[in-house]
Design a protein around this motif. Structure first.
Motif, PDB file in Angstrom:
ATOM      1  N   LEU A 138     -44.997  -9.581  15.719  1.00  0.00           N
ATOM      2  CA  LEU A 138     -45.537  -9.052  14.466  1.00  0.00           C
ATOM      3  C   LEU A 138     -45.727  -7.546  14.643  1.00  0.00           C
ATOM      4  CD1 LEU A 138     -46.574 -10.059  11.695  1.00  0.00           C
ATOM      5  CD2 LEU A 138     -48.857 -10.067  12.658  1.00  0.00           C
ATOM      6  N   ARG A 139     -45.085  -6.762  13.776  1.00  0.00           N
ATOM      7  CA  ARG A 139     -45.197  -5.306  13.928  1.00  0.00           C
ATOM      8  C   ARG A 139     -45.866  -4.693  12.709  1.00  0.00           C
ATOM      9  NH1 ARG A 139     -40.125  -2.886  17.441  1.00  0.00           N
ATOM     10  NH2 ARG A 139     -40.750  -3.988  19.335  1.00  0.00           N
ATOM     11  N   VAL A 140     -47.174  -4.731  12.702  1.00  0.00           N
ATOM     12  CA  VAL A 140     -47.900  -4.229  11.537  1.00  0.00           C
ATOM     13  C   VAL A 140     -49.058  -3.322  11.901  1.00  0.00           C
ATOM     14  CG1 VAL A 140     -47.312  -6.133  10.004  1.00  0.00           C
ATOM     15  CG2 VAL A 140     -49.255  -6.356  11.545  1.00  0.00           C
ATOM     16  N   ASN A 168     -45.507  -0.168  13.892  1.00  0.00           N
ATOM     17  CA  ASN A 168     -45.954  -0.585  12.574  1.00  0.00           C
ATOM     18  C   ASN A 168     -44.824  -0.377  11.578  1.00  0.00           C
ATOM     19  OD1 ASN A 168     -47.124  -1.090  10.162  1.00  0.00           O
ATOM     20  ND2 ASN A 168     -48.983   0.095  10.567  1.00  0.00           N
ATOM     21  N   ASP A 169     -44.181  -1.469  11.181  1.00  0.00           N
ATOM     22  CA  ASP A 169     -43.043  -1.373  10.262  1.00  0.00           C
ATOM     23  C   ASP A 169     -43.412  -1.798   8.844  1.00  0.00           C
ATOM     24  OD1 ASP A 169     -41.443  -0.515  12.340  1.00  0.00           O
ATOM     25  OD2 ASP A 169     -40.779  -2.530  12.876  1.00  0.00           O
ATOM     26  N   LEU A 170     -44.703  -2.065   8.620  1.00  0.00           N
ATOM     27  CA  LEU A 170     -45.122  -2.671   7.346  1.00  0.00           C
ATOM     28  C   LEU A 170     -44.573  -1.960   6.116  1.00  0.00           C
ATOM     29  CD1 LEU A 170     -46.790  -4.905   6.044  1.00  0.00           C
ATOM     30  CD2 LEU A 170     -48.758  -3.401   6.074  1.00  0.00           C
ATOM     31  N   TYR A 209     -33.737  -4.656   7.013  1.00  0.00           N
ATOM     32  CA  TYR A 209     -33.617  -5.074   8.414  1.00  0.00           C
ATOM     33  C   TYR A 209     -34.868  -4.877   9.257  1.00  0.00           C
ATOM     34  CZ  TYR A 209     -32.621  -0.081   8.998  1.00  0.00           C
ATOM     35  OH  TYR A 209     -32.702   1.282   8.977  1.00  0.00           O
ATOM     36  N   HIS A 210     -36.009  -4.512   8.618  1.00  0.00           N
ATOM     37  CA  HIS A 210     -37.283  -4.522   9.344  1.00  0.00           C
ATOM     38  C   HIS A 210     -38.166  -5.604   8.739  1.00  0.00           C
ATOM     39  CE1 HIS A 210     -36.358  -0.413  10.864  1.00  0.00           C
ATOM     40  NE2 HIS A 210     -37.065  -0.842  11.895  1.00  0.00           N
ATOM     41  N   HIS A 211     -38.752  -6.418   9.604  1.00  0.00           N
ATOM     42  CA  HIS A 211     -39.678  -7.447   9.144  1.00  0.00           C
ATOM     43  C   HIS A 211     -41.049  -7.192   9.710  1.00  0.00           C
ATOM     44  CE1 HIS A 211     -36.348  -9.660   7.578  1.00  0.00           C
ATOM     45  NE2 HIS A 211     -35.746  -9.633   8.761  1.00  0.00           N
TER      46      HIS A 211
END
Ligand code: ATP
Ligand code: MG
Length: 879
Positions: free
Chosen positions: A67-69, A74-76, A84-86
Motif C-alpha cells: 500500500l503506497r499512500v 505516496n502515490d495516492l 499504472y499507479h495503485h
C-alpha cells in the motif's frame, strides 16, 4: 495469459531455481514504529537485511500486498488520474540473502520476462546506477556488464541516484539498483520517438515494471557508507503492470484484475467506461480504492480517527467523493462491489472471502457516514459562499477552505468545483499556507532521532527467556541514544532477556538491571521488528558489566492474569454469541483488559452475564496452562487453534491452551486459570461498524471494584435504616420526591400569580405609564424575569423595577414600556448598571428590559428607590 497464471508462473519460475515460496505478509504492519503499511516486498525481510535475524532460507520468492499512500512512497494523488499507479498493488519479488548476486538476478529476470513469458526483448530498456561523487561511488559497471549479455548497449541507460540508488531509510542497508522498463506503445509511435528517450519520463506506456536492488552497503548516521560483509538481492515487480504488458493492454485497468470491477461499476452507475474522462478517473479511483480498503479491513485495520485507521478512512472518503461528484452516486454503493473483488482475488487471498460480511458492513457504514458529512459540508460551503457573496467577494478564504478539508474531508478540488458553479474561487495561497502549517505541526509531533548502534558484543539472536524466568543474568550487547520530544532515552539490547516486549496487545514489562555498583530502571520494553529494546533514561556507567535483569513481578503477574482472562473470554464469547466472533484487537495491562471482536449487535445484559459466568466457571475449573512452543502452523490448525488472518507469516507458532480454549499467542499467561481469582465485565460498547468492545477486570482489580460497590450499598443501607426492602424504599422515596416537587411547583405558580396581581393593582399612575418599584418573593432569577414578562403582556404601559433575594444573592429587573424607552429615550440596560452598584453587582440587557445580580441583598431597597427616582427625575416628575 490470465493474471492468475502469470502470478503462478512467476512463483514457479523461482521455485525451480531454489527459492522457497512464502505467503504475503500482512499489508498492515503491527510491530514497526517506522512504517504503517507494507510498501514493498522487502519490508517483511527487513530484519534479515539489518542482520538482526538469520534467514532460514537463502532464497525466497513471493507476492506481497503493498500500500503506497503515506510517507516516502505516496502515490495516492496519481491513482485514477494515471493508469499504472495503485494504492494497493501486488509486488512480485525474489530474494537472495547472502547467496546469488547481480549476475543471476539479472539473467533470471531477463529469462523470466523474455523467455518464460515471451515478452518482446526489443521493447525492453534497463537502467544502471551512474555513480555519485559525493558518496564516492563509481558507475555500477558490474550490473552493466551483466546486462550486455542480453541487450544492446544503446538500451542500457545510466540512471541518477534518485532512481537508481535504493536506501531503506536515512540509515541502514542500501545499494545500487537496475530497473527494467517496457515500451508498450504501438509501432508508428515507437518509430517516431525512441523509447530510450521516454524512460523515467512519466509516459503512461513506457513504464518501469521491475526493480532489481543490490544491497551492498550500510549507511551510517554520519552519512558515510560501509561495505556489507554479506550482499543481498531484493527485487520488486509490479504485478498489475506485468499483467498489462502480458495481456497487450495500455492500462492496468484494462486487465482481468480490474475489468470485472469496472464493468460492475458501469452497470451500477449507468456510466460507460471510456466515454468521459472525469467519469473514467472516478471509476478507476473507486475500483482501486476498494481493493486497498478491503485488504486492510481483512488484515484487521478498520477505518478510524487516527494513525493507520485514518489513512484508510481517507482513502475510502476519496472513493466516495469521486463517486458522489463524477458518478452522481448519492447513496452508498462501493460495498456492493465486494463480491466482485472476491471473485477476482479471493482465490489467492482467502482472507477476503473469510471476512466478506465484515468488510461489506464496515464499508457500507463508512460510506453512509461520509455521505452525510458531505451533505453537511456542502451546506456549510453554501453558507460560506452566500456570506462571501453578500460581502461582494468572489474568493473563499484559505482558512474556510482548510476547515472544509480538515474537518469535512473536502479536498481542495471539490471545494473549487462547487464554488466554480457560483463563479467563485478559493484563496489558494492562503490554503497552502494552512496546509503547510499543519504539516509542520505533525512533523514536530513525530520528531524522533536515533543515533548509531554502539555494538559491544556481536550477537545474532537476543533470546527471550521471560516465559520461564523473571530474573536472569544478562549483558548489554548493543545500545543507542534516542531523542523523543526533546528528551533523551537509551535503548538497550541484551544477550538474553526476561523482559516481555509490547506485542499482541500485551504491554511491555518494566523492571531493573542491577549489579553491585548500580541500578538502571527499565521503563518500557518494545519490539522493533525482531529486536527487543529495553528503554531507560540513563546509561550504565559500565555498559560492558554483567547485570541481574529483574522484571517487576507483581505487574507481570496481573498482566498475565488479564491475558489469560482475555483468552477465556474469547472462548466464552464464541460459545455464547457464535463462532462468527473473531478477535479484532486487544489491550492487556496489569489493571485492565480490553477486547474488540466482530459481532453485529449490542450484547444483551443476559449475554454479558452469561459470558461473565462462563469465564468465572473456567477460572474455578483451574485448568493448567498447556503451552507448546515451535508448533508447525498446520499442526496448530489441526489442534483447533483459533488462527487469525493478518498474523505475520512464520513457520512455527506458540500454542496456548487452557481447557477448551486454544489460541496462537506469544503473550505471557497465568500458570493455571484459578490464579485469576475472578473476572468482571465493566462495559460493552460499539467501536466501529460490526465491531464491539468489552472492557473487563480480574483479580485484585475485580476485588476492589466489588468492594467499592458493596461500600456504596452499605452507605445506602445506612441511609434507609430499618427498611427491609431497599429497592422499594428508594422507589417510594423517589415517588414521594416527585409528588412533592409537583405540589411545590403548583404553590409557587399560585404565589407568583398573586404577586403579579398585586404588582399590577398597586402600580402608581403617571401620565403615559404606570410604575411599580418593589421587592418581591421569588425562587430564582428566572422567575423574576417571567414575572416581568407576564405583567408586560397584561399591561403594556407598566414600568417595573423589581428586586428579590434568592439564596443570599440580590437580583434586579427593570422593565420599561415603550412610552419610556422609545419616546422618552430611557434605557433599562444603562439604568440597571447604575443602580446595581447598591447591590455590589452588575448586569445588562436591552433598552426595554435588563437584569442584574449582586452580592448584597441589603442594598435592594436602595437600588429600587434609585431606579424609581431615575425614571421620575428624567421625566421631571420627581416626588
Ligand atoms: P514508479 O517510478 O513507477 O512510481 P517506483 O520507482 O516507485 O515506480 P519501486 O519502488 O522500485 O517503484 O517498486 C518496484 C515496482 O513496483 C515498480 O517497478 C513498479 O512496477 C511497481 N510499482 C511501484 N509503485 C506502484 C504503484 N503505486 N502501483 C502499482 N505498481 C507499482
Ligand atoms: Mg513510485
Amino acid at each position: 495469459m490470465t493474471s492468475q497464471a502469470i502470478r503462478k508462473a512467476f512463483l514457479e519460475f523461482f521455485e525451480t531455481r531454489g527459492h522457497h515460496v512464502v505467503p504475503s505478509a500482512p499489508m498492515v504492519l503491527k510491530n514497526d514504529p517506522t512504517l504503517m503499511f507494507s510498501n514493498a516486498g522487502m519490508n517483511q525481510f527487513k530484519d534479515l537485511f539489518l542482520g538482526n535475524k538469520k534467514s532460514e532460507y537463502s532464497r525466497i520468492a513471493d507476492t506481497q500486498k503493498c500500500l503506497r499512500v503515506t510517507g516516502k512512497h505516496n502515490d495516492l494523488e496519481e491513482v485514477g488520474h494515471d493508469t499504472y499507479h495503485h494504492t494497493m498493488f501486488e509486488m512480485l519479488g525474489n530474494w537472495s540473502f547472502g547467496d546469488y548476486f547481480k549476475e543471476d538476478a539479472i539473467s533470471w529476470g531477463w529469462e523470466f520476462l523474455t523467455g518464460k513469458l515471451g515478452l518482446e526483448a526489443d521493447r525492453m530498456y534497463v537502467t544502471v546506477f551512474e555513480g555519485d561523487e559525493k558518496d564516492g561511488l563509481e558507475r555500477d559497471s558490474e550490473a552493466a556488464e551483466c546486462w550486455k549479455k542480453h541487450l544492446p548497449e544503446a538500451r542500457i541507460l545510466d540512471g541518477c541516484k534518485k532512481d537508481n540508488f535504493w536506501e531503506m531509510g536515512d540509515t541502514g542497508p542500501c545499494g545500487p539498483c537496475s530497473e527494467i522498463h517496457i515500451d508498450l506503445r504501438n509501432d508508428p509511435d515507437r518509430r517516431a520517438i525512441d523509447g530510450a528517450d521516454l524512460v523515467n519520463k512519466d509516459h503512461p506506456q513506457v513504464i518501469e515494471i521491475w526493480n532489481l536492488v543490490f544491497i551492498q552497503f550500510n549507511r551510517k548516521s554520519d552519512g558515510s557508507l560501509e561495505s556489507l560483509p554479506e550482499k543481498h538481492v531484493d527485487t520488486g515487480m509490479g504485478f498489475e503492470r506485468l499483467c498489462m504488458a502480458m495481456q497487450g493492454k495500455q492500462s492496468n485497468y484494462d486487465t482481468d484484475l480490474f475489468q470485472p470491477l469496472i464493468k460492475a461499476l458501469g452497470e451500477k452507475t449507468g456510466t460507460d467506461y471510456g466515454e468521459n474522462e472525469a467519469a473514467d478517473i472516478a471509476m478507476r479511483v473507486v475500483s482501486d480504492h476498494l481493493r486497498a480498503i478491503a485488504f486492510s479491513i481483512a488484515d484487521g485495520q478498520l477505518p478510524s480517527n487516527n494513525k493507520a485507521g485514518y489513512v484508510i478512512r481517507r482513502i475510502l472518503r476519496r472513493a466516495v467523493r469521486y463517486g458522489y461528484t463524477y458518478l452522481s452516486r448519492k447513496e452508498a454503493f462501493i460495498h456492493e462491489l465486494v463480491p466482485v473483488l472476491i471473485e477476482i482475488m479471493g482465490g489467492t487471498f482467502p482472507e477476503l472471502d473469510a471476512q466478506k460480511e465484515l468488510i461489506t458492513k464496515v464499508i457500507r457504514e463508512e460510506e453512509q457516514a461520509f455521505l452525510a458529512t458531505l451533505e453537511t459540508g456542502i451546506s456549510l460551503l453554501d453558507q460560506l459562499s452566500e456570506k462571501a457573496e453578500a460581502a461582494e467577494q468572489t474568493l473563499l478564504s484559505g482558512k474556510d477552505a482548510f476547515t472544509l478539508y480538515d474537518t469535512f474531508g473536502f479536498p481542495l478540488d471539490l471545494t473549487e468545483l462547487i464554488l466554480a458553479e457560483k463563479g467563485m474561487s478559493v484563496d489558494r495561497e492562503a490554503f497552502e499556507k494552512e496546509m503547510e502549517a499543519q504539516k509542520n505541526r505533525s512533523r514536530k509531533d513525530a520528531e524522533r532521532e536515533s543515533g548509531d548502534w554502539i555494538v559491544l558484543e556481536e550477537d545474532d539472536k537476543e533470546e527471550f527467556v521471560g516465559y520461564d524466568w523473571l530474573e536472569t543474568e544478562v549483558r548489554i550487547t548493543r545500545y543507542r541514544e534516542i531523542t523523543r520530544k526533546k528528551k533523551t532515552y537509551y535503548q538497550l539490547v541484551l544477550n538474553l532477556t526476561p523482559f516481555y516486549a509490547e506485542s499482541g496487545g500485551q504491554i511491555g514489562d518494566k523492571g531493573v538491571l542491577e549489579n553491585d555498583r548500580e541500578q538502571i530502571e527499565i521503563i518500557d520494553t518494545v519490539k522493533e521488528n525482531e529486536l527487543i529494546l529495553h528503554l531507560s533514561t540513563e546509561l550504565p556507567k559500565d555498559p560492558t558489566a554483567s547485570f541481574q535483569a529483574r522484571v517487576d513481578q507483581h505487574r507481570r503477574l496481573c498482566t498475565a492474569n488479564n491475558h489469560t482472562a482475555t483468552h477465556l473470554m474469547h472462548h466464552a464469547l464464541r460459545e455464547v454469541l457464535g463462532s462468527h466472533v473473531e478477535q479484532k484487537g486487544s489491550l492487556v495491562e496489569p489493571g485492565y483488559l480490553r477486547f474488540d471482536f466482530s459481532h453485529f449487535q449490542k450484547m444483551s445484559a443476559g449475554e454479558i452475564r452469561k459470558v461473565e459466568h462462563r469465564v468465572n466457571e473456567m477460572i474455578r475449573l483451574n485448568s493448567k496452562l498447556d503451552e507448546r512452543r515451535s508448533v508447525p502452523m498446520h499442526e496448530a490448525r489441526n489442534m483447533g487453534a483459533v488462527a487469525l488472518f493478518g498474523e505475520k507469516y512464520g513457520d512455527t507458532v506458540r500454542v496456548i491452551r487452557f481447557g477448551d480454549s486454544i489460541e496462537l499467542c506469544g503473550g505471557t499467561h497465568a500458570k493455571s486459570t484459578g490464579q485469576i481469582g475472578s473476572f468482571r465485565i465493566l462495559k460493552e460498547s460499539s467501536i466501529a461498524a460490526g465491531i464491539r468492545r468489552i472492557e473487563a477486570i480480574t483479580g485484585e482489580a475485580a476485588e476492589e471494584y466489588i468492594d467499592a460497590r458493596l461500600d456504596t450499598m452499605a452507605e445506602i443501607n445506612g441511609l434507609f435504616e430499618k427498611q427491609k426492602d431497599l429497592v422499594r424504599a428508594i422507589r417510594s422515596t423517589l415517588e414521594d420526591n416527585s409528588r412533592l416537587s409537583k405540589a411545590m411547583e403548583a404553590i409557587h405558580r399560585k404565589m407568583l400569580a398573586e404577586t403579579a396581581a398585586r404588582l399590577e393593582s398597586d402600580a402608581e399612575d403617571y401620565r403615559g405609564f404606570r410604575l411599580n418599584a418593589s421587592i418581591v418573593k421569588v425562587e430564582n432569577a428566572g422567575q423574576l424575569r417571567d414575572l416581568a414578562f407576564q405583567l408586560k403582556s397584561k399591561d403594556p404601559d407598566l414600568a417595573l423595577i423589581l428586586g428579590a433575594e434568592t439564596e443570599g444573592k440580590a437580583n434586579l429587573a427593570i422593565l420599561l414600556p415603550s412610552f419610556l424607552h422609545a419616546e422618552k429615550g430611557l434605557n433599562a440596560a444603562q439604568m440597571i448598571r447604575e443602580v446595581a452598584k447598591s447591590i455590589q453587582g452588575g448586569g445588562g440587557g436591552q433598552p426595554f428590559f435588563a437584569t442584574a445580580g449582586g452580592k448584597n441583598p441589603a442594598g435592594l431597597e436602595a437600588a429600587i428607590s434609585a431606579g424609581r427616582r431615575a425614571i421620575l427625575e428624567a421625566l421631571g416628575q420627581a416626588g
